[in-house]
Design an enzyme around this catalytic site. Sequence first.
Site, short mmCIF file in Angstrom:
data_model
loop_
_atom_site.label_atom_id
_atom_site.label_comp_id
_atom_site.label_asym_id
_atom_site.label_seq_id
_atom_site.Cartn_x
_atom_site.Cartn_y
_atom_site.Cartn_z
N THR A 35 8.75 -0.08 -3.35
CA THR A 35 9.27 -1.19 -4.15
C THR A 35 10.68 -1.54 -3.68
OG1 THR A 35 7.93 -0.67 -6.08
CG2 THR A 35 9.96 -1.87 -6.48
N GLN A 94 -1.21 -2.79 -2.66
CA GLN A 94 -1.34 -1.89 -3.80
C GLN A 94 -1.36 -2.71 -5.10
OE1 GLN A 94 1.82 0.81 -5.36
NE2 GLN A 94 0.48 2.44 -4.63
N ASN A 119 1.87 7.88 -10.70
CA ASN A 119 3.28 7.72 -11.07
C ASN A 119 3.53 7.23 -12.48
OD1 ASN A 119 3.92 8.63 -8.55
ND2 ASN A 119 4.51 6.66 -7.71
N TYR A 148 1.98 5.00 -14.35
CA TYR A 148 1.69 3.61 -14.69
C TYR A 148 0.35 3.53 -15.43
CZ TYR A 148 5.73 2.74 -11.78
OH TYR A 148 7.01 2.75 -11.26
N ASN A 160 8.11 8.71 -14.64
CA ASN A 160 7.86 7.79 -15.77
C ASN A 160 7.25 8.49 -16.98
OD1 ASN A 160 8.86 5.38 -14.52
ND2 ASN A 160 7.03 5.39 -13.23
N ARG A 207 10.21 6.68 2.40
CA ARG A 207 11.59 6.28 2.69
C ARG A 207 11.96 6.30 4.17
NH1 ARG A 207 16.00 7.00 -2.00
NH2 ARG A 207 14.75 6.13 -3.70
#
Length: 363
Positions: A29, A102, A181, A183, A238, A321
């Site tokens: 993101t 995604q 994650n 969601y 999260n 990353r």
Amino acid sequence: MSNDDTVLFSPTRLGDIDIANRIVMAPLTRNRAQADRVPTPLAATYYGQRASAGLIIAEATQISPLGQGYLDTPGIYSDAQITGWKAITDEVHARGGRIVLQLWHVGRISHTSLLPDGEVPVAPSALCADTKTFTANGFEEVSTPRALALDELPGLVEDYRIAARNAITAGFDGVEVHAANGYLIDQFLRDGSNHRDDAYGGSIENRTRLLFEVVSAVADTIGAARTGVRLSPTTPANDAHDSNPQPLFERAVERLEGIGGLAYVHVIEGATGGDRDNIDFDYAALRSRFTGPWIVNNGYDKQHAVDVLTAGQADAVAFGRPFIANPDLVERLRRNAPLAQPDQDTLYGGGEHGYTDYPALGS
């Protein structure tokens, strides 16, 4: 440990997607979409620069206006968004790359300011997550959600189906259903966020039902061999937690296997972006439940990636990353060249600085 790194750079096939090497760019993101949730032309440059990855998994992209949870993230539900993504897939394909999208619904990880007027976040249960999200005012506590009604769930599944079809129209080689994650789909999976007493709550069979229905619908729409799934069995991201994740995720993977012929399962091992051993978990047992391609993720370096591929523990390895500051990550790994480090201040939002201006080797 293996010193032969050829396996990392060898081609393979993920469902119907042929990839030139086993190095996958994980979804990242970057919060750089336009106000109407359309990816910018700059994103075509960004993804094109990274097209040497065997597969790019494009950033998490909301399937509907109610699926958004962060400022300036892209969607895949409008004609303008489809057109914006088409410029990106064209650029990646022109450079010989492969790219999937995604599909994302954040569920309770949202804020009312990010949603259509009068809407609040939705979730399996009306439980507020102990976390923050990024809004126009900076980081704010997420808003308390409402529980999705039983009669809303078929429409939610249809949103995923439409988004998958839109992604193929936009030129993607496939999609990845985001079930990780913390969601929405992950919220349904875990008993820490799912307190329902209907057919979608309680037992493991019930809590894995939405995952199965969504992935089945997507597979029926675009083909199972172009449908991947991302899971994160032990991450606390999260406010995600479950009292017994091992049998839960083993059953989730068994149900994905039952769909038949999926392109891949993509597993985050450990805490997302952190401790790989945060919870005792048997990933080999998870892998044994699925006969298709398996992608592993979280803190891998080159040697570890070579080792798991050589041992047959995975078919590809996702790097996140490292791709931010190394658009030519594949070549750097091939040459054992040093990796550049990303500028933490430009990870999210902004323009080309910290996005498309990282140099390749020799430039």
